[in-house]
Design a protein around this motif. Structure first.
Motif, PDB file in Angstrom:
ATOM      1  N   VAL A 115       0.824  -1.219   0.000  1.00 40.02           N
ATOM      2  CA  VAL A 115       0.000   0.000   0.000  1.00 40.02           C
ATOM      3  C   VAL A 115       0.853   1.261   0.000  1.00 40.02           C
ATOM      4  O   VAL A 115       0.372   2.327  -0.410  1.00 40.02           O
ATOM      5  CB  VAL A 115      -0.984   0.018   1.196  1.00 40.02           C
ATOM      6  CG1 VAL A 115      -1.954  -1.156   1.101  1.00 40.02           C
ATOM      7  CG2 VAL A 115      -0.247   0.016   2.533  1.00 40.02           C
ATOM      8  N   VAL A 122      -6.416   4.015  -0.559  1.00 39.13           N
ATOM      9  CA  VAL A 122      -6.355   2.555  -0.435  1.00 39.13           C
ATOM     10  C   VAL A 122      -7.701   2.001   0.001  1.00 39.13           C
ATOM     11  O   VAL A 122      -8.350   2.537   0.909  1.00 39.13           O
ATOM     12  CB  VAL A 122      -5.257   2.143   0.574  1.00 39.13           C
ATOM     13  CG1 VAL A 122      -5.311   0.636   0.862  1.00 39.13           C
ATOM     14  CG2 VAL A 122      -3.893   2.534   0.045  1.00 39.13           C
ATOM     15  N   ARG A 123      -8.115   0.918  -0.652  1.00 39.27           N
ATOM     16  CA  ARG A 123      -9.358   0.230  -0.304  1.00 39.27           C
ATOM     17  C   ARG A 123      -9.070  -1.252  -0.121  1.00 39.27           C
ATOM     18  O   ARG A 123      -8.475  -1.896  -0.995  1.00 39.27           O
ATOM     19  CB  ARG A 123     -10.430   0.434  -1.377  1.00 39.27           C
ATOM     20  CG  ARG A 123     -10.813   1.880  -1.604  1.00 39.27           C
ATOM     21  CD  ARG A 123     -11.962   2.003  -2.600  1.00 39.27           C
ATOM     22  NE  ARG A 123     -13.202   1.484  -2.031  1.00 39.27           N
ATOM     23  CZ  ARG A 123     -13.957   0.550  -2.605  1.00 39.27           C
ATOM     24  NH1 ARG A 123     -13.611   0.002  -3.758  1.00 39.27           N
ATOM     25  NH2 ARG A 123     -15.080   0.142  -2.031  1.00 39.27           N
ATOM     26  N   LEU A 142      -2.539  -0.215   7.982  1.00 37.60           N
ATOM     27  CA  LEU A 142      -2.663   0.926   7.078  1.00 37.60           C
ATOM     28  C   LEU A 142      -2.265   2.227   7.778  1.00 37.60           C
ATOM     29  O   LEU A 142      -1.625   3.090   7.170  1.00 37.60           O
ATOM     30  CB  LEU A 142      -4.089   1.029   6.547  1.00 37.60           C
ATOM     31  CG  LEU A 142      -4.594  -0.122   5.670  1.00 37.60           C
ATOM     32  CD1 LEU A 142      -5.969   0.208   5.092  1.00 37.60           C
ATOM     33  CD2 LEU A 142      -3.618  -0.454   4.557  1.00 37.60           C
ATOM     34  N   ALA A 150      -3.631   7.608   5.755  1.00 41.53           N
ATOM     35  CA  ALA A 150      -4.520   6.557   6.251  1.00 41.53           C
ATOM     36  C   ALA A 150      -5.937   7.061   6.474  1.00 41.53           C
ATOM     37  O   ALA A 150      -6.894   6.278   6.442  1.00 41.53           O
ATOM     38  CB  ALA A 150      -3.963   5.973   7.547  1.00 41.53           C
ATOM     39  N   ALA A 153      -8.082   6.017   3.694  1.00 43.89           N
ATOM     40  CA  ALA A 153      -8.212   4.583   3.428  1.00 43.89           C
ATOM     41  C   ALA A 153      -9.556   4.066   3.916  1.00 43.89           C
ATOM     42  O   ALA A 153     -10.129   4.575   4.884  1.00 43.89           O
ATOM     43  CB  ALA A 153      -7.075   3.820   4.103  1.00 43.89           C
TER      44      ALA A 153
END
Length: 290
Positions: A115, A122-123, A142, A150, A153
């Motif tokens: 990541v 981010v998923r 994360l 983060a 995310a």
């Protein structure tokens, strides 16, 4: 009015009872076969023949709650009422929830490196969230890997067991469940309980806000999970499905991943021979075939 009402007590011995001397409820081989059929139809779960005692002990609580004495009555009424809320309790009772924080730790190290390279928010999809330990481990990973990024995310955490999801949403755990969580992480991401909550810890709200808990049956026709995802965690759940169901789910995972997305599976799961859509990257981690 509930369709689950008390049945008359059996009036005679049943020739196909097994373990009858140890039971207060009538439970036959035919009943167990019916349970196996219903849970497969409802959730795709393959209940092995050695799970008789587990099925009896978990479902007996439901029968007693409804004042029933015979499994056959309970199962017949389930079958006759496909929209009954009792189906949820039936499925929850037969679902296995063995999980822990940072289980198979090498996955989280690999995810962190993966990541860090992401250029968009981010998923992650945690497809077997159970009681929450895994999605919260993902959120911690994360937070540490992405820093200020983060906050953008998102983690979708799903499970078929609604009781497990209720516990996951609360985010409260006994301190001995945090043995794999470093002391620094405990201080940063957990609130320590006191008074009546002594010996417990709760996930901090800012970490919990990263996660959306949703009920999802992996064998259902529609999913709340919508891609693309940087990673899908589906660990130690596919072992409860037959090969045909496993292959079908893997085919549905593939288009939900980003081109460089990763699929994380359990240590005893090997899908290389089930689909052409994924290839093994190493240590039970798969990537899309090119």
């Amino acid at each position: 009015m509930s369709e689950f009402r008390q049945s008359p007590a059996p009036q005679e011995e049943h020739p196909s009872l097994f373990g009858a001397a140890d039971r207060d409820l009538e439970f036959t081989e035919a009943d167990f076969d019916k349970i196996r059929t219903l849970i497969y139809q409802r959730a795709g779960l393959v209940l092995a023949s050695h799970k008789r005692e587990m099925a009896y002990s978990r479902l007996a609580k439901r029968l007693r709650l409804h004042g029933m004495r015979r499994f056959s009555d309970y199962l017949t009424r389930l079958d006759q009422h496909p929209e009954s809320p009792e189906w949820e309790a039936f499925t929850n009772a037969l679902t296995t929830n063995l999980t822990s924080f940072f289980r198979e730790a090498h996955h989280f190290s690999l995810l962190a490196e993966h990541v860090k390279q992401a250029t968009s928010p981010v998923r992650i999809w945690c497809a077997a969230a159970s009681t929450g330990e895994e999605p919260y481990s993902l959120a911690i990973t994360l937070s540490q890997a992405l820093g200020s990024r983060a906050s953008q995310a998102q983690i979708l955490a799903t499970d078929i067991d609604t009781d497990a999801l209720d516990k996951a949403r609360k985010g409260i755990y006994a301190l001995d469940q945090l043995e794999k969580v470093s002391e620094a992480c405990r201080r940063q991401f957990f609130l320590r309980g006191s008074g009546a909550r002594a010996g417990m810890a709760k996930i901090r709200p800012e970490l919990a806000s990263m996660i959306d808990f949703q009920s999802l049956n992996l064998t259902s026709g529609s999913w709340v999970a919508k891609g693309p995802f940087d990673a899908i965690f589906c660990r130690n759940v596919m072992i409860y499905f037959d090969k045909e169901t496993q292959a079908r789910i893997l085919e549905r995972f593939a288009p939900l991943l980003k081109p460089d997305g990763l699929l994380f599976t359990g240590h005893s799961e090997n899908f290389s021979y089930l689909t052409q859509r994924f290839k093994l990257r190493g240590q039970t981690v798969y990537e899309l075939s090119r």
